[in-house]
Design a protein around this motif. Sequence first.
Motif, mmCIF file in Angstrom:
data_model
loop_
_atom_site.group_PDB
_atom_site.id
_atom_site.type_symbol
_atom_site.label_atom_id
_atom_site.label_comp_id
_atom_site.label_asym_id
_atom_site.label_seq_id
_atom_site.Cartn_x
_atom_site.Cartn_y
_atom_site.Cartn_z
ATOM 1 N N HIS A 1 0.826 -1.217 0.000
ATOM 2 C CA HIS A 1 0.000 0.000 0.000
ATOM 3 C C HIS A 1 0.855 1.260 0.000
ATOM 4 N N GLN A 2 2.065 1.176 0.533
ATOM 5 C CA GLN A 2 2.919 2.366 0.620
ATOM 6 C C GLN A 2 3.303 2.888 -0.761
ATOM 7 N N TYR A 3 3.524 1.969 -1.699
ATOM 8 C CA TYR A 3 3.837 2.381 -3.067
ATOM 9 C C TYR A 3 2.683 3.166 -3.669
ATOM 10 N N TYR A 4 1.474 2.657 -3.515
ATOM 11 C CA TYR A 4 0.320 3.337 -4.112
ATOM 12 C C TYR A 4 0.026 4.658 -3.406
ATOM 13 N N GLU A 5 0.321 4.743 -2.132
ATOM 14 C CA GLU A 5 0.149 6.012 -1.409
ATOM 15 C C GLU A 5 1.155 7.051 -1.898
ATOM 16 N N ILE A 6 2.403 6.638 -2.117
ATOM 17 C CA ILE A 6 3.406 7.562 -2.662
ATOM 18 C C ILE A 6 3.030 7.966 -4.082
ATOM 19 N N GLU A 7 2.510 7.019 -4.863
ATOM 20 C CA GLU A 7 2.109 7.296 -6.243
ATOM 21 C C GLU A 7 1.100 8.434 -6.315
ATOM 22 N N GLN A 8 0.235 8.534 -5.303
ATOM 23 C CA GLN A 8 -0.781 9.582 -5.291
ATOM 24 C C GLN A 8 -0.183 10.970 -5.106
ATOM 25 N N THR A 9 1.094 11.035 -4.735
ATOM 26 C CA THR A 9 1.749 12.329 -4.513
ATOM 27 C C THR A 9 2.663 12.723 -5.672
ATOM 28 N N ILE B 1 12.389 5.323 -6.615
ATOM 29 C CA ILE B 1 12.135 3.886 -6.673
ATOM 30 C C ILE B 1 11.636 3.377 -5.328
ATOM 31 N N VAL B 2 10.566 2.595 -5.353
ATOM 32 C CA VAL B 2 10.125 1.856 -4.177
ATOM 33 C C VAL B 2 10.551 0.406 -4.373
ATOM 34 N N VAL B 3 11.331 -0.105 -3.421
ATOM 35 C CA VAL B 3 11.891 -1.460 -3.527
ATOM 36 C C VAL B 3 11.098 -2.401 -2.632
ATOM 37 N N ALA B 4 10.509 -3.424 -3.248
ATOM 38 C CA ALA B 4 9.754 -4.432 -2.500
ATOM 39 C C ALA B 4 10.697 -5.535 -2.019
ATOM 40 N N PRO B 5 10.430 -6.118 -0.858
ATOM 41 C CA PRO B 5 11.323 -7.127 -0.282
ATOM 42 C C PRO B 5 11.128 -8.497 -0.912
ATOM 43 N N VAL B 6 11.545 -8.629 -2.159
ATOM 44 C CA VAL B 6 11.362 -9.892 -2.870
ATOM 45 C C VAL B 6 12.405 -9.992 -3.977
ATOM 46 N N VAL C 1 13.660 4.100 4.905
ATOM 47 C CA VAL C 1 13.175 2.762 5.257
ATOM 48 C C VAL C 1 11.684 2.856 5.548
ATOM 49 N N LEU C 2 10.895 2.144 4.777
ATOM 50 C CA LEU C 2 9.451 2.124 4.950
ATOM 51 C C LEU C 2 9.061 0.934 5.832
ATOM 52 N N GLU C 3 7.784 0.763 6.018
ATOM 53 C CA GLU C 3 7.311 -0.362 6.822
ATOM 54 C C GLU C 3 7.396 -1.672 6.037
ATOM 55 N N ASN C 4 7.409 -2.781 6.760
ATOM 56 C CA ASN C 4 7.360 -4.121 6.164
ATOM 57 C C ASN C 4 8.518 -4.382 5.203
ATOM 58 N N SER C 5 9.698 -3.844 5.545
ATOM 59 C CA SER C 5 10.943 -4.106 4.801
ATOM 60 C C SER C 5 10.984 -3.470 3.419
ATOM 61 N N TYR C 6 10.137 -2.512 3.128
ATOM 62 C CA TYR C 6 10.199 -1.752 1.893
ATOM 63 C C TYR C 6 11.193 -0.604 2.037
ATOM 64 N N LEU C 7 11.750 -0.160 0.912
ATOM 65 C CA LEU C 7 12.638 0.994 0.855
ATOM 66 C C LEU C 7 12.152 1.977 -0.193
#
Length: 226
Positions: free
Chosen positions: A43-51, A172-177, A212-218
């Motif tokens: 959800h953090q990626y889509y929230e940033i996308e809105q900005t 860039i939003v980096v997902a933990p995968v 550093v975002l939540e749930n290991s996202y960057l």
Amino acid sequence: MDRPITTLFMLMSVDGKISTGATDELDVDKDFPKIAGVSEGLHQYYEIEQTTDLWSLNSGRVQAKMGVNTKPLPNKTPVSFVLIDNHHLDENGVRYFCSLSKEFVLITTNENHPAFQINERNLHIIFQKELSLKDALTTLKSDFGCERLTIQSGGTLNGLFLREKLFDHVDIVVAPVLVGGTNTSTLIDGKSLLSESDLSQLGVLKLQECKVLENSYLRLRYQVIS
């Protein structure tokens, strides 16, 4: 500057993949929500996308992959969309973006594109005999007042922007995968460099923010310095 200030804004895996596989059936928007350990922070990626900027550029191929040719028409948003497309959008896909966009600009080299048969107030077509990203960006600023543009296209098109020195910022939003796969699209694809003389085509970056975002996202934000 005679073109918009551009920002490449993407979601990618730790190994730089922007898709979950090499077929159109596989896609991060569809697949990441299904993966435990990845879905929780998405959800953090889509929230940033809105900005991001109120002008957004993408490719017809990416949007067709996301199903716009079959989706019902959406509600209007304040965002103006630019799509580069020759044959991936059908009439419904074009009308989808007319409905969604404040202004919708289609860039195409296909003189028979279905968009030419559609009469909508906010539909504008930039026709080019050969694709010139630089000329298209210049037109976006001079004719449509586009001052800042977020780019969210596929790896091949991103590669063209890189080689033509048309990126100003990277966000860039980096997902933990880890995804893997030689043929799976990455942040930047396209032609590889083959000699030392080609090194001038690299995009050198200066880090502006590492969050550093939540749930290991960057979130990584860079300025392109060359």
